[in-house]
Structure formats: C-alpha cells, structure tokens
Design an enzyme around this catalytic site. Structure first.
Site, PDB file in Angstrom:
ATOM      1  CG  HIS A 164      -1.739   1.158   1.421  1.00  0.00           C
ATOM      2  ND1 HIS A 164      -1.455   2.116   2.369  1.00  0.00           N
ATOM      3  CD2 HIS A 164      -2.847   1.562   0.782  1.00  0.00           C
ATOM      4  CE1 HIS A 164      -2.369   3.063   2.302  1.00  0.00           C
ATOM      5  NE2 HIS A 164      -3.220   2.735   1.346  1.00  0.00           N
ATOM      6  CG  ASP A 197      -2.917   4.991  -1.303  1.00  0.00           C
ATOM      7  OD1 ASP A 197      -3.959   4.963  -0.613  1.00  0.00           O
ATOM      8  OD2 ASP A 197      -1.795   5.186  -0.820  1.00  0.00           O
ATOM      9  CE1 TYR A 235      13.296  12.619 -16.243  1.00  0.00           C
ATOM     10  CE2 TYR A 235      14.443  14.708 -16.069  1.00  0.00           C
ATOM     11  CZ  TYR A 235      13.760  13.778 -16.830  1.00  0.00           C
ATOM     12  OH  TYR A 235      13.547  14.005 -18.160  1.00  0.00           O
TER      13      TYR A 235
END
Length: 139
Positions: free
Chosen positions: A22, A64, A111
């Site tokens: 999760h 989520d 990034y």
C-alpha cells in the site's frame, strides 16, 4: 499459465506488482525516460504503449484512495503544449477509479521522485510527457 492475468503483463511486472505494498509506486515510462539513471529496478516492456499497459495494470492493481494523489505526471516545460496522451490516461484511469487526483511534478522533481518508486517500466511509448506514476492501494 494462469487465468485472468492480461497477457501484455510480463512475469517480472506481475511479480513486482504482487510484492508492492500500500502506497508503493510504479512508474510507466516512455521510451525517452532515463530509467537506468533514475532507478535500480527497471523492467522492460519494449514495443508496448503506455495506454495498453496502463489498462492492463489497472485490471490488477488498485490505486491508493487514502493518499492525497493516486497518479503522478511530469509538468510540461514552459511553452510546450498539454500532451494529448494525458486525455487518454484520464479516460483509462476514470474507467477503473471513480475519483482520483493527479499530482504534477516539475521535470527534475519527477526524476528525483522516480528514484524511490518500486520499479520503472520502460515502454515503447513515444508520446512526449508520457510518463505516469501509479500509487498502489488496497483491495
């Protein structure tokens, strides 16, 4: 062979999704993304577009709903147009998830964030700004 696993998903990708917990994140990267520079866990999906892979991933991996965001995208550089592929992503995610929030990352922040995802899946996607981060939820 197993049933109900989309054939477009490689064994490595399915294993990675199974091992994720999760709140862990998966980055579906376009063909231009510097994956090996930004992540120790790279999975190849050459020749597969992100929309096709996104549809397959979302059949198995919930997003989520407890997080402030479920999807992450890289902001365009000033002067670049909004990428048409984002509309496609919205359509695909909306078909699987009733409501979701997208977090926009500045290019270099994206990034930096990529260094902490569970895996980067390098695809054959050629759309600019095609990268998308998915935050895994619970069943």
């Amino acid at each position: 062979m197993l049933r109900h696993i989309p054939p477009i998903l490689s064994p490595d990708l399915v294993k990675t999704m199974m091992e994720m917990g999760h709140g862990d994140e998966l980055l579906l990267a376009d063909a231009n993304f510097p994956a090996y520079t930004n992540s120790p866990h790279v999975i190849r999906a050459d020749g597969i577009t992100i929309p096709a892979l996104l549809e397959a991933v979302l059949t198995m991996m919930p997003l989520d709903t407890y997080s402030p965001w479920q999807v992450g995208l890289m902001e365009t550089v000033e002067g670049d147009p909004r990428p048409p592929i984002w509309h496609t992503y919205n359509r695909i995610v909306s078909a699987e998830v009733e409501r979701y929030t997208t977090r926009m990352f500045e290019r270099f922040s994206f990034y930096e964030h990529a260094a902490h995802v569970s895996a980067v899946v390098v695809t054959g996607e050629t759309a600019l700004y095609g990268n998308i981060i998915l935050k895994k939820g619970v069943l």
